[in-house]
Structure formats: structure tokens, C-alpha cells
Design a protein around this motif. Structure first.
Motif: not given
Length: 182
Positions: A9, A61, A63, A72, A125, A128
Motif C-alpha cells: 500500500l 493510496v 494497492g 486505490y 486500501i 490505510e
């Protein structure tokens, strides 16, 4: 479907926007291939990518699974001048809609390529992107018709606060909110 659940990530921001723009559009094109949504075309979606990524507070973010992009999420805090809540029905109280630029993070997009759906990639995702954010809450808009997607967000703790058609040509959307740090 892949069963791999360890994803790389990676965080990106405003300074990375031009470098990741093509990747964001390519993943979007694959996810929305064959969609009859008038806003799903590459040129229309590019306007949204450019709008959000132009903000200095843009956060994204992406992935990856063994180097391959799988999906994302991106967004940015709502500014004090936002119109995000203006067309939500029923109207929300002023104390709920008041924004400072640091109160609410707007999750504009979260998408995962078909081969990685059901693997935990979307949640990884999402989490994060929101990890360590200073805002008190996050909001998103989801198609009212997409009951399974709404149920997924509800299982993550989001609650619906109303419905909206935020601009001409937009579909009916549900506005949802998740308290951060809860």
C-alpha cells in the motif's frame, strides 16, 4: 480470483498527481468497462481526478499485488467553503455541516479491480488512506441503487445521513459518514 492478501500500500499526494494520473484512469476504465453511467467515461472521470488531485491536501493510496496495481482510494479534507452538504436531503443542521478544512475528510473514490474483489483489498486500501488522519470524520457518496456497496460501507461503520444529487447529471447518491478514531 487471487487469494493473495498481503498488499503493498503506497501513499501519494498532490506532488505525485501527474505521475499517478494515468494509473488512476486506467484502473477506473477497467472497473467501469461496459458501464452505462454517463459519468463513467474516461474524459468525465479525468475531470474528477484532476479536481481532487489539484488540491494540496489531496491524499491517495494505491494497492499493489506483486507490483501490479489492484485498486486505490483518494480524497481530501472538505474546505470551509465546501458545498458537499448543500443538497443533502433532508437538510442537515448547521453544526453538522460546518467545515473548517480540518473537520471532515471526503473519500472521493475507492475502487478495486475485479480480480481482487473479495480479498480484503478494498478494506486494506480504505483503512490505510484513513490511518492517522487528524479529521474527526470521513464522508463519502455512494450510488443509492448500489445496496451491496452501501451495506459494505455500513459494515465498516459508516452511517447514512441523507441523499443528494450534488450536480446536474449526477445520479441519486447516499451521503454517508464514519467517525474516525471511534
Amino acid at each position: 480470483m487471487t487469494t493473495h492478501t498481503e498488499f503493498d500500500l503506497r501513499h501519494y499526494g498532490h506532488a505525485d498527481a501527474s505521475a499517478i494520473r494515468g494509473l488512476l484512469l486506467d484502473v477506473h476504465d477497467e472497473v467501469y468497462e461496459g458501464s452505462d453511467d454517463p459519468l463513467a467515461g474516461r474524459e468525465e472521470f479525468a475531470k474528477f481526478v484532476d479536481h481532487w488531485s489539484a488540491r494540496e491536501v489531496f491524499a491517495c493510496v494505491v494497492g499493489y499485488d506483486r507490483g501490479e496495481p489492484i485498486g486505490y482510494a483518494y480524497g481530501a479534507p472538505l474546505s470551509a467553503a465546501t458545498t458537499w452538504w448543500a443538497k443533502v436531503i433532508p437538510p442537515l443542521p448547521g453544526e453538522f455541516t460546518a467545515e473548517s478544512g480540518a473537520r471532515t475528510f471526503a473519500l472521493s473514490e475507492l475502487m478495486v479491480r475485479t480480480s481482487w474483489r473479495g480479498t480484503g483489498a478494498a478494506k486494506a486500501i480504505h483503512d490505510e488512506l484513513l490511518r492517522g488522519r487528524a479529521e474527526e470524520r470521513v464522508t463519502l457518496l455512494v450510488h443509492r441503487q448500489h445496496r451491496k456497496v452501501r451495506a459494505l460501507y455500513e459494515s465498516w461503520g459508516y452511517r447514512e445521513v441523507g441523499e443528494t444529487v450534488p450536480f446536474d447529471g449526477a445520479p441519486e447518491l447516499c451521503a454517508m459518514v464514519l467517525r474516525l478514531g471511534a
